[in-house]
Design a protein around this motif. Structure first.
Motif, PDB file in Angstrom:
ATOM      1  N   PRO A 161       0.835  -1.200   0.000  1.00  0.00           N
ATOM      2  CA  PRO A 161       0.000   0.000   0.000  1.00  0.00           C
ATOM      3  C   PRO A 161       0.871   1.252   0.000  1.00  0.00           C
ATOM      4  O   PRO A 161       2.093   1.172   0.004  1.00  0.00           O
ATOM      5  CB  PRO A 161      -0.770  -0.135   1.314  1.00  0.00           C
ATOM      6  N   PRO A 162       0.231   2.445  -0.012  1.00  0.00           N
ATOM      7  CA  PRO A 162       1.023   3.673   0.083  1.00  0.00           C
ATOM      8  C   PRO A 162       1.925   3.648   1.317  1.00  0.00           C
ATOM      9  O   PRO A 162       1.634   2.983   2.307  1.00  0.00           O
ATOM     10  CB  PRO A 162      -0.055   4.757   0.194  1.00  0.00           C
ATOM     11  N   THR A 163       3.027   4.373   1.248  1.00  0.00           N
ATOM     12  CA  THR A 163       3.982   4.401   2.354  1.00  0.00           C
ATOM     13  C   THR A 163       3.323   4.927   3.619  1.00  0.00           C
ATOM     14  O   THR A 163       2.562   5.894   3.584  1.00  0.00           O
ATOM     15  CB  THR A 163       5.180   5.296   1.980  1.00  0.00           C
ATOM     16  N   SER A 164       3.630   4.301   4.742  1.00  0.00           N
ATOM     17  CA  SER A 164       3.031   4.714   6.007  1.00  0.00           C
ATOM     18  C   SER A 164       3.587   6.060   6.456  1.00  0.00           C
ATOM     19  O   SER A 164       4.720   6.424   6.116  1.00  0.00           O
ATOM     20  CB  SER A 164       3.313   3.670   7.090  1.00  0.00           C
ATOM     21  N   PRO A 165       2.808   6.830   7.225  1.00  0.00           N
ATOM     22  CA  PRO A 165       3.317   8.094   7.771  1.00  0.00           C
ATOM     23  C   PRO A 165       4.530   7.825   8.672  1.00  0.00           C
ATOM     24  O   PRO A 165       4.588   6.801   9.348  1.00  0.00           O
ATOM     25  CB  PRO A 165       2.134   8.638   8.572  1.00  0.00           C
ATOM     26  N   ALA A 166       5.467   8.739   8.670  1.00  0.00           N
ATOM     27  CA  ALA A 166       6.694   8.558   9.445  1.00  0.00           C
ATOM     28  C   ALA A 166       6.816   9.629  10.522  1.00  0.00           C
ATOM     29  O   ALA A 166       6.544  10.802  10.260  1.00  0.00           O
ATOM     30  CB  ALA A 166       7.914   8.618   8.531  1.00  0.00           C
ATOM     31  N   PRO A 167       7.226   9.242  11.725  1.00  0.00           N
ATOM     32  CA  PRO A 167       7.468  10.248  12.761  1.00  0.00           C
ATOM     33  C   PRO A 167       8.698  11.078  12.436  1.00  0.00           C
ATOM     34  O   PRO A 167       9.510  10.719  11.580  1.00  0.00           O
ATOM     35  CB  PRO A 167       7.694   9.400  14.019  1.00  0.00           C
ATOM     36  N   SER A 168       8.837  12.172  13.136  1.00  0.00           N
ATOM     37  CA  SER A 168       9.957  13.070  12.900  1.00  0.00           C
ATOM     38  C   SER A 168      11.277  12.420  13.293  1.00  0.00           C
ATOM     39  O   SER A 168      11.360  11.649  14.249  1.00  0.00           O
ATOM     40  CB  SER A 168       9.765  14.355  13.719  1.00  0.00           C
ATOM     41  N   LEU A 169      12.315  12.738  12.534  1.00  0.00           N
ATOM     42  CA  LEU A 169      13.656  12.265  12.881  1.00  0.00           C
ATOM     43  C   LEU A 169      14.095  12.765  14.252  1.00  0.00           C
ATOM     44  O   LEU A 169      14.899  12.139  14.930  1.00  0.00           O
ATOM     45  CB  LEU A 169      14.654  12.714  11.817  1.00  0.00           C
ATOM     46  N   ALA A 170      13.560  13.908  14.665  1.00  0.00           N
ATOM     47  CA  ALA A 170      13.954  14.488  15.947  1.00  0.00           C
ATOM     48  C   ALA A 170      13.538  13.613  17.122  1.00  0.00           C
ATOM     49  O   ALA A 170      14.077  13.749  18.223  1.00  0.00           O
ATOM     50  CB  ALA A 170      13.346  15.878  16.102  1.00  0.00           C
ATOM     51  N   THR A 171      12.584  12.681  16.897  1.00  0.00           N
ATOM     52  CA  THR A 171      12.124  11.827  17.996  1.00  0.00           C
ATOM     53  C   THR A 171      12.906  10.526  18.102  1.00  0.00           C
ATOM     54  O   THR A 171      12.675   9.733  19.019  1.00  0.00           O
ATOM     55  CB  THR A 171      10.634  11.495  17.830  1.00  0.00           C
TER      56      THR A 171
END
Length: 219
Positions: free
Chosen positions: A52-62
């Motif tokens: 499926p479409p790429t999943s949302p990604a959290p910020s690199l800062a976390t």
């Protein structure tokens, strides 16, 4: 791989021919390497065109920073097993994975930063999967679960967790399981039909009697 790159990753120079054997012509070696890598990754990821479409990604800062570490990456698919090395490094600005042959030659480098995910132009073959796909699997494994959940909120993606397992769903359909043990992490991609074991190069894990996904394969 240049000598400077090998020193950077703590690797030694790989031998181009065994003692007493003739060296293969450079073109032949490149052809054999290209064929090997294409075969390994096409077998391991043959179903990835249906993802499926790429999943949302959290910020690199976390993501907590980590110094470069060499991991053994073992792909299992259709009763076949293949192994590469991976050098993983990340900080608050960038996540990077370099795939290497077991002899230390750099094959492919994936980078995720504020500009998204991409492969660097140093690849020796064209992978049968996208940088976004590869980055998403690493994200599911590496990021703190609360940050993944925050990124999924309000989308078609959901995360379920237990003490040692994460389950990723897309529109209620199980996409992957990620198991974590002291020996390794196991990404079981249900739809693609493969498992990826990520373990320190010194790990000597073995499978349990029930062949559970939390066991690490022998090196």
């Amino acid at each position: 791989m240049k000598q400077g790159d090998m020193a950077r990753y703590g690797l030694t120079r790989c031998e181009t021919a065994s003692s007493g054997q003739e060296r293969r012509p450079q073109g032949q070696k490149h052809s054999l390497l290209h064929g090997l890598l294409s075969g390994v990754l096409l077998l391991a990821l043959s179903a990835c065109s249906n993802i499926p479409p790429t999943s949302p990604a959290p910020s690199l800062a976390t993501l907590p920073p980590a110094t470069p570490s060499i991991q053994r990456l073992t792909f299992e698919h259709a009763n076949k097993r293949d192994t590469l090395l991976g050098v993983i490094r990340h900080d608050h600005q960038q996540l990077q994975l370099a795939l290497l042959s077991l002899q230390g030659q750099r094959l492919l480098t994936m980078v995720r930063d504020e500009n998204g995910s991409r492969f660097l132009p140093d690849a020796v073959f064209d992978p049968p999967f996208s940088a976004d796909w590869l980055a998403s699997r690493l994200t599911w494994s590496l990021w703190p679960k609360d940050d993944i959940q925050d990124a999924f909120n309000g989308t078609d993606w959901t995360l379920e967790t237990t003490a040692r397992q994460r389950r990723i769903y897309y529109r209620g359909r199980l996409k992957a399981r990620i198991d974590t043990t002291p020996q390794c992490r196991v990404i079981d991609d249900v739809e693609a039909g493969y498992r990826l074991y990520i373990a320190p190069t010194a790990a000597q894990g073995t499978k349990t009697q029930d062949d559970s996904t939390t066991a690490c394969p022998p090196p």
